[in-house]
Design a protein around this motif. Structure first.
Motif, short mmCIF file in Angstrom:
data_model
loop_
_atom_site.label_atom_id
_atom_site.label_comp_id
_atom_site.label_asym_id
_atom_site.label_seq_id
_atom_site.Cartn_x
_atom_site.Cartn_y
_atom_site.Cartn_z
N ARG A 170 2.00 -3.44 1.28
CA ARG A 170 3.07 -2.91 0.42
C ARG A 170 2.55 -2.78 -1.00
NH1 ARG A 170 4.89 -6.21 4.00
NH2 ARG A 170 4.16 -7.95 2.75
N ILE A 171 2.70 -1.58 -1.57
CA ILE A 171 2.40 -1.37 -2.98
C ILE A 171 3.65 -0.80 -3.63
CG2 ILE A 171 -0.07 -1.12 -2.65
CD1 ILE A 171 0.29 1.92 -2.84
N ALA A 172 3.78 -1.02 -4.94
CA ALA A 172 5.05 -0.71 -5.60
C ALA A 172 4.86 0.19 -6.80
CB ALA A 172 5.73 -2.00 -6.04
N GLY A 173 5.94 0.92 -7.11
CA GLY A 173 6.05 1.60 -8.38
C GLY A 173 6.75 0.72 -9.39
N PRO A 174 6.77 1.12 -10.66
CA PRO A 174 7.27 0.24 -11.72
C PRO A 174 8.77 -0.01 -11.69
CG PRO A 174 6.80 2.41 -12.59
CD PRO A 174 6.28 2.41 -11.18
N ASP A 180 3.77 8.14 -10.70
CA ASP A 180 3.06 9.33 -10.26
C ASP A 180 1.72 9.02 -9.60
OD1 ASP A 180 1.79 8.46 -12.55
OD2 ASP A 180 1.65 10.44 -13.48
N GLU A 181 1.33 7.74 -9.62
CA GLU A 181 0.08 7.34 -8.97
C GLU A 181 0.31 6.54 -7.70
OE1 GLU A 181 -2.39 5.29 -11.78
OE2 GLU A 181 -2.08 6.81 -13.36
N LEU A 193 1.78 7.27 -4.60
CA LEU A 193 1.35 7.88 -3.34
C LEU A 193 -0.16 8.09 -3.30
CD1 LEU A 193 2.28 8.83 -0.59
CD2 LEU A 193 2.74 11.08 -1.58
N PRO A 194 -0.79 8.57 -4.39
CA PRO A 194 -2.26 8.62 -4.36
C PRO A 194 -2.91 7.26 -4.11
CG PRO A 194 -1.43 9.98 -6.15
CD PRO A 194 -0.24 9.23 -5.59
N ALA A 195 -2.31 6.19 -4.63
CA ALA A 195 -2.85 4.85 -4.38
C ALA A 195 -2.75 4.49 -2.91
CB ALA A 195 -2.13 3.81 -5.23
N ALA A 196 -1.63 4.89 -2.27
CA ALA A 196 -1.48 4.65 -0.83
C ALA A 196 -2.54 5.43 -0.06
CB ALA A 196 -0.08 5.04 -0.38
N HIS A 197 -2.79 6.67 -0.47
CA HIS A 197 -3.83 7.46 0.19
C HIS A 197 -5.21 6.85 -0.03
CE1 HIS A 197 -1.86 10.92 2.01
NE2 HIS A 197 -1.05 10.99 0.96
N ALA A 198 -5.45 6.27 -1.20
CA ALA A 198 -6.74 5.63 -1.44
C ALA A 198 -6.96 4.45 -0.49
CB ALA A 198 -6.84 5.17 -2.90
#
Length: 245
Positions: free
Chosen positions: A114-118, A178-179, A181-186
């Motif tokens: 799980r990663i989060a936005g602010p 804005d980063e 979904l790109p972080a999930a793809h990374a």
């Protein structure tokens, strides 16, 4: 369409999209998630789960939930779908921002990463609605954050913001919106570099009950030790080391 699905060779991105209900999880969403699980059980790929409009999922659809009966509770409608997600062969990444409450939080708990936005607000306010968090929170949340913190969240109904969720270990990273979904793809890119079977076996070992260890690792490793991909990858590693690359 309540679930927008984009398929790639090594991953699938599923976006919850019910803007009029802040992506609340209704029966149509559950049906779409179950159909997606059937696809990924047949053709294992990493799954990225996220929500549209800066919201993950504001909870279960209260209008539907209000009308459910004891018989519906015993059918474990949401829990069944979230268990299927949890047990998918390849990793599940939840990229969560905005509200992830009630059933939305429990969907996030079913992910491996799980990663989060602010702007994340995550928690389980079910007791305030006269019900319990019955789609995974009472057993998954203690495994994630520990019994004491899980009890505080579930018994008080409080929500955590992104930084609190990071400190508690409920998410592993916080990224600008804005980063996210790109972080999930990374993360999915890194997973894609590994042997898919070794990744699947690692997930199986991670989810095995404590009493199954170390036997479960022995059997999974035994299969991998005989796999052509193990020999190919190790031969390539030794060749690069000899070449100094």
């Amino acid at each position: 369409m309540v679930l927008h699905i984009t398929e790639h060779a090594d991953r699938v991105v599923a976006v919850l999209d019910r803007p009029e209900r802040r992506n609340a999880i209704d029966q149509a969403t559950i049906d779409a998630l179950l159909a997606l699980c059937a696809t990924l059980e047949e053709e294992p790929r990493t799954l990225i789960l996220t929500g549209a409009g800066g919201v993950f999922a504001a909870g279960a659809d209260i209008g539907e939930l209000r009308e459910r009966t004891a018989a519906d509770a015993r059918r474990s409608i949401n829990a069944t779908a979230f268990i299927r997600i949890r047990e998918l062969p390849m990793p599940v990444i939840a990229a969560i921002d905005g509200y992830a409450l009630g059933g939305g939080a429990e969907l996030a708990y079913s992910a491996d990463i799980r990663i989060a936005g602010p702007d994340l607000r995550i928690g389980n306010p079910e007791t305030g609605l006269g019900i319990i968090a019955a789609a995974g929170a009472t057993w998954r949340l203690p495994e994630i954050v520990g019994e004491a913190r899980a009890a505080e969240l579930l018994l008080t109904g409080r929500t955590l913001d992104a930084e609190e969720a990071l400190r508690w270990g409920l998410v592993s990273a916080v990224h600008p919106a804005d980063e996210l979904l790109p972080a999930a793809h990374a993360i999915a890119d890194r997973i894609a570099l590994a042997d898919p079977l070794a990744t699947q076996h690692t997930k199986r070992a991670l989810h095995a009950p404590r009493h199954a260890h170390p036997t479960v690792e022995q059997e999974l490793q035994a299969e991998l030790f005989e796999s052509p991909e193990k020999h190919r990858r190790m031969t390539a590693f030794l060749s690069r080391r000899r070449d100094g690359s």
